[in-house]
Write a protein that holds these residues in place. Sequence first.
Motif, PDB file in Angstrom:
ATOM      1  N   ILE A 184       0.818  -1.211   0.000  1.00  0.00           N
ATOM      2  CA  ILE A 184       0.000   0.000   0.000  1.00  0.00           C
ATOM      3  C   ILE A 184       0.851   1.260   0.000  1.00  0.00           C
ATOM      4  O   ILE A 184       0.650   2.173  -0.810  1.00  0.00           O
ATOM      5  CB  ILE A 184      -0.951   0.004   1.212  1.00  0.00           C
ATOM      6  N   ILE A 185       1.807   1.336   0.925  1.00  0.00           N
ATOM      7  CA  ILE A 185       2.719   2.481   0.982  1.00  0.00           C
ATOM      8  C   ILE A 185       4.152   1.986   1.063  1.00  0.00           C
ATOM      9  O   ILE A 185       4.400   0.823   1.404  1.00  0.00           O
ATOM     10  CB  ILE A 185       2.413   3.411   2.187  1.00  0.00           C
ATOM     11  N   ALA A 186       5.089   2.866   0.755  1.00  0.00           N
ATOM     12  CA  ALA A 186       6.504   2.505   0.794  1.00  0.00           C
ATOM     13  C   ALA A 186       6.922   2.215   2.231  1.00  0.00           C
ATOM     14  O   ALA A 186       6.469   2.854   3.172  1.00  0.00           O
ATOM     15  CB  ALA A 186       7.346   3.631   0.214  1.00  0.00           C
ATOM     16  N   THR A 187       7.801   1.243   2.380  1.00  0.00           N
ATOM     17  CA  THR A 187       8.313   0.831   3.687  1.00  0.00           C
ATOM     18  C   THR A 187       9.841   0.805   3.643  1.00  0.00           C
ATOM     19  O   THR A 187      10.438   0.868   2.560  1.00  0.00           O
ATOM     20  CB  THR A 187       7.799  -0.567   4.048  1.00  0.00           C
ATOM     21  N   PRO A 188      10.498   0.687   4.802  1.00  0.00           N
ATOM     22  CA  PRO A 188      11.958   0.581   4.788  1.00  0.00           C
ATOM     23  C   PRO A 188      12.447  -0.586   3.931  1.00  0.00           C
ATOM     24  O   PRO A 188      13.438  -0.455   3.200  1.00  0.00           O
ATOM     25  CB  PRO A 188      12.291   0.368   6.273  1.00  0.00           C
ATOM     26  N   GLU A 189      11.763  -1.722   4.007  1.00  0.00           N
ATOM     27  CA  GLU A 189      12.143  -2.872   3.196  1.00  0.00           C
ATOM     28  C   GLU A 189      12.143  -2.522   1.712  1.00  0.00           C
ATOM     29  O   GLU A 189      13.073  -2.862   0.967  1.00  0.00           O
ATOM     30  CB  GLU A 189      11.173  -4.022   3.455  1.00  0.00           C
ATOM     31  N   PHE A 190      11.112  -1.816   1.272  1.00  0.00           N
ATOM     32  CA  PHE A 190      10.970  -1.410  -0.126  1.00  0.00           C
ATOM     33  C   PHE A 190      12.087  -0.441  -0.526  1.00  0.00           C
ATOM     34  O   PHE A 190      12.759  -0.625  -1.550  1.00  0.00           O
ATOM     35  CB  PHE A 190       9.604  -0.753  -0.319  1.00  0.00           C
ATOM     36  N   HIS A 191      12.324   0.590   0.288  1.00  0.00           N
ATOM     37  CA  HIS A 191      13.250   1.639  -0.115  1.00  0.00           C
ATOM     38  C   HIS A 191      14.715   1.247   0.085  1.00  0.00           C
ATOM     39  O   HIS A 191      15.584   1.743  -0.633  1.00  0.00           O
ATOM     40  CB  HIS A 191      12.959   2.927   0.652  1.00  0.00           C
ATOM     41  N   HIS A 192      14.989   0.380   1.044  1.00  0.00           N
ATOM     42  CA  HIS A 192      16.377  -0.047   1.237  1.00  0.00           C
ATOM     43  C   HIS A 192      16.926  -0.731  -0.004  1.00  0.00           C
ATOM     44  O   HIS A 192      18.117  -0.609  -0.311  1.00  0.00           O
ATOM     45  CB  HIS A 192      16.494  -0.971   2.450  1.00  0.00           C
ATOM     46  N   TRP A 193      16.050  -1.441  -0.723  1.00  0.00           N
ATOM     47  CA  TRP A 193      16.514  -2.069  -1.958  1.00  0.00           C
ATOM     48  C   TRP A 193      16.826  -1.038  -3.034  1.00  0.00           C
ATOM     49  O   TRP A 193      17.598  -1.304  -3.958  1.00  0.00           O
ATOM     50  CB  TRP A 193      15.487  -3.092  -2.464  1.00  0.00           C
ATOM     51  N   HIS A 194      16.257   0.138  -2.931  1.00  0.00           N
ATOM     52  CA  HIS A 194      16.618   1.213  -3.850  1.00  0.00           C
ATOM     53  C   HIS A 194      18.044   1.678  -3.596  1.00  0.00           C
ATOM     54  O   HIS A 194      18.738   2.130  -4.509  1.00  0.00           O
ATOM     55  CB  HIS A 194      15.654   2.394  -3.696  1.00  0.00           C
ATOM     56  N   HIS A 195      18.478   1.576  -2.345  1.00  0.00           N
ATOM     57  CA  HIS A 195      19.831   2.009  -1.970  1.00  0.00           C
ATOM     58  C   HIS A 195      20.847   0.869  -2.020  1.00  0.00           C
ATOM     59  O   HIS A 195      21.995   1.061  -1.634  1.00  0.00           O
ATOM     60  CB  HIS A 195      19.816   2.599  -0.554  1.00  0.00           C
ATOM     61  N   ASP A 196      20.445  -0.288  -2.495  1.00  0.00           N
ATOM     62  CA  ASP A 196      21.337  -1.438  -2.561  1.00  0.00           C
ATOM     63  C   ASP A 196      22.610  -1.093  -3.333  1.00  0.00           C
ATOM     64  O   ASP A 196      22.560  -0.491  -4.404  1.00  0.00           O
ATOM     65  CB  ASP A 196      20.613  -2.596  -3.249  1.00  0.00           C
ATOM     66  N   ARG A 197      23.743  -1.490  -2.782  1.00  0.00           N
ATOM     67  CA  ARG A 197      25.029  -1.188  -3.433  1.00  0.00           C
ATOM     68  C   ARG A 197      25.191  -1.976  -4.731  1.00  0.00           C
ATOM     69  O   ARG A 197      25.832  -1.518  -5.665  1.00  0.00           O
ATOM     70  CB  ARG A 197      26.176  -1.512  -2.475  1.00  0.00           C
ATOM     71  N   TYR A 198      24.617  -3.154  -4.795  1.00  0.00           N
ATOM     72  CA  TYR A 198      24.716  -3.968  -6.000  1.00  0.00           C
ATOM     73  C   TYR A 198      23.316  -4.382  -6.440  1.00  0.00           C
ATOM     74  O   TYR A 198      22.917  -5.532  -6.303  1.00  0.00           O
ATOM     75  CB  TYR A 198      25.563  -5.215  -5.726  1.00  0.00           C
ATOM     76  N   PRO A 199      22.539  -3.450  -6.972  1.00  0.00           N
ATOM     77  CA  PRO A 199      21.152  -3.758  -7.323  1.00  0.00           C
ATOM     78  C   PRO A 199      21.040  -4.689  -8.527  1.00  0.00           C
ATOM     79  O   PRO A 199      21.896  -4.712  -9.399  1.00  0.00           O
ATOM     80  CB  PRO A 199      20.575  -2.382  -7.664  1.00  0.00           C
ATOM     81  N   GLN A 200      19.962  -5.466  -8.563  1.00  0.00           N
ATOM     82  CA  GLN A 200      19.689  -6.327  -9.709  1.00  0.00           C
ATOM     83  C   GLN A 200      19.302  -5.480 -10.914  1.00  0.00           C
ATOM     84  O   GLN A 200      19.568  -5.825 -12.047  1.00  0.00           O
ATOM     85  CB  GLN A 200      18.534  -7.276  -9.362  1.00  0.00           C
ATOM     86  N   LEU A 201      18.654  -4.350 -10.631  1.00  0.00           N
ATOM     87  CA  LEU A 201      18.217  -3.440 -11.687  1.00  0.00           C
ATOM     88  C   LEU A 201      18.938  -2.111 -11.521  1.00  0.00           C
ATOM     89  O   LEU A 201      19.363  -1.748 -10.424  1.00  0.00           O
ATOM     90  CB  LEU A 201      16.703  -3.214 -11.612  1.00  0.00           C
ATOM     91  N   VAL A 208       8.505   6.872  -3.679  1.00  0.00           N
ATOM     92  CA  VAL A 208       8.854   6.987  -2.262  1.00  0.00           C
ATOM     93  C   VAL A 208       7.617   6.940  -1.366  1.00  0.00           C
ATOM     94  O   VAL A 208       7.739   7.038  -0.143  1.00  0.00           O
ATOM     95  CB  VAL A 208       9.653   8.280  -1.978  1.00  0.00           C
ATOM     96  N   GLN A 209       6.454   6.783  -1.979  1.00  0.00           N
ATOM     97  CA  GLN A 209       5.227   6.717  -1.185  1.00  0.00           C
ATOM     98  C   GLN A 209       4.321   5.565  -1.603  1.00  0.00           C
ATOM     99  O   GLN A 209       3.758   4.885  -0.748  1.00  0.00           O
ATOM    100  CB  GLN A 209       4.468   8.058  -1.300  1.00  0.00           C
ATOM    101  N   LEU A 210       4.207   5.337  -2.905  1.00  0.00           N
ATOM    102  CA  LEU A 210       3.282   4.326  -3.407  1.00  0.00           C
ATOM    103  C   LEU A 210       4.010   3.303  -4.283  1.00  0.00           C
ATOM    104  O   LEU A 210       4.316   3.580  -5.449  1.00  0.00           O
ATOM    105  CB  LEU A 210       2.163   4.994  -4.214  1.00  0.00           C
ATOM    106  N   PRO A 211       4.283   2.103  -3.774  1.00  0.00           N
ATOM    107  CA  PRO A 211       4.973   1.071  -4.557  1.00  0.00           C
ATOM    108  C   PRO A 211       4.252   0.683  -5.836  1.00  0.00           C
ATOM    109  O   PRO A 211       4.879   0.218  -6.779  1.00  0.00           O
ATOM    110  CB  PRO A 211       5.027  -0.115  -3.583  1.00  0.00           C
ATOM    111  N   ILE A 212       2.925   0.898  -5.877  1.00  0.00           N
ATOM    112  CA  ILE A 212       2.154   0.534  -7.061  1.00  0.00           C
ATOM    113  C   ILE A 212       2.670   1.251  -8.307  1.00  0.00           C
ATOM    114  O   ILE A 212       2.584   0.727  -9.418  1.00  0.00           O
ATOM    115  CB  ILE A 212       0.645   0.852  -6.850  1.00  0.00           C
TER     116      ILE A 212
END
Length: 268
Positions: A184-201, A208-212
């Motif tokens: 429903i809304i962005a969470t730490p789990e969701f956004h931490h993957w945005h800051h991943d040092r070695y992202p898959q994407l 930053v608010q709506l994962p949809i």
Amino acid sequence: MMEIPDVIKGILILGFVFVPIEKALAAHHQKLLREGWFTDLCYYFSGYFIGHGTTKLLIVFVLMSQGSIPILSRFVGQQPLVLQVTAAIFIGDLCFYCVHRLLHTVPWLWRFHAIHHSSTNIDWLATVRVHPFEQILTKSCQMIPLYWLGFSTEALAIYAVFSSAIAFFIHTNIGIKFPILKWIIATPEFHHWHHDRYPQLKTQNLAVQLPIIDYIFGTWYMPDQNLPKQYGTELNIKTNYFKHLIYPFTPFLPKEETHGSSRSHIDP
């Protein structure tokens, strides 16, 4: 008795709220005064005044540009407050998504955004590590459409508080997962993957608010595993606030940056 300035009250409230929570629910064990904390404190104070100044300038800009769009303004302004706030959150985050994607894919813009991604420790204080140019750009892209569409003052005020609160929330160093809320809304789990040092994407979890929104545009990434083990870019975290300010304008990369194999997660 001398009144405490709002900027001081803000940092004290944030500290009292998030420090105990991160201490009790930490995803990654790190010191309270971790590396780069003073740089982020500088960003907090500068960002506070830049944010307030930008808001005033945006209001003046909207007024000088004939204000809101008449037809839409009348329609939007007549809607219930709950509906206005919901629409403002979606429109604001959609606008942020677009500019955020440009910050990751346009090389010169990335040099501004790389500063935010330079934090190797993600916590509530890392939220504020944003170059002034990026802060003004993203705030303008979020708020100008909302002003033009004629959202009420109350709806904009609630949206502003929600935006600030969730920005700090998604950066917190907590390991709790939110099975239902994360859709429903962005969470730490969701956004931490945005800051991943070695992202898959190369560009993932840009909302930053709506994962949809990420799900719609194909940039949603939520692996069924723990949070990332490493964060940050090759921009040296020890670089101070003033060097960060001029970093995007330097013609060559600073000596502390490298061009090794990890370069792929820096470039768009």
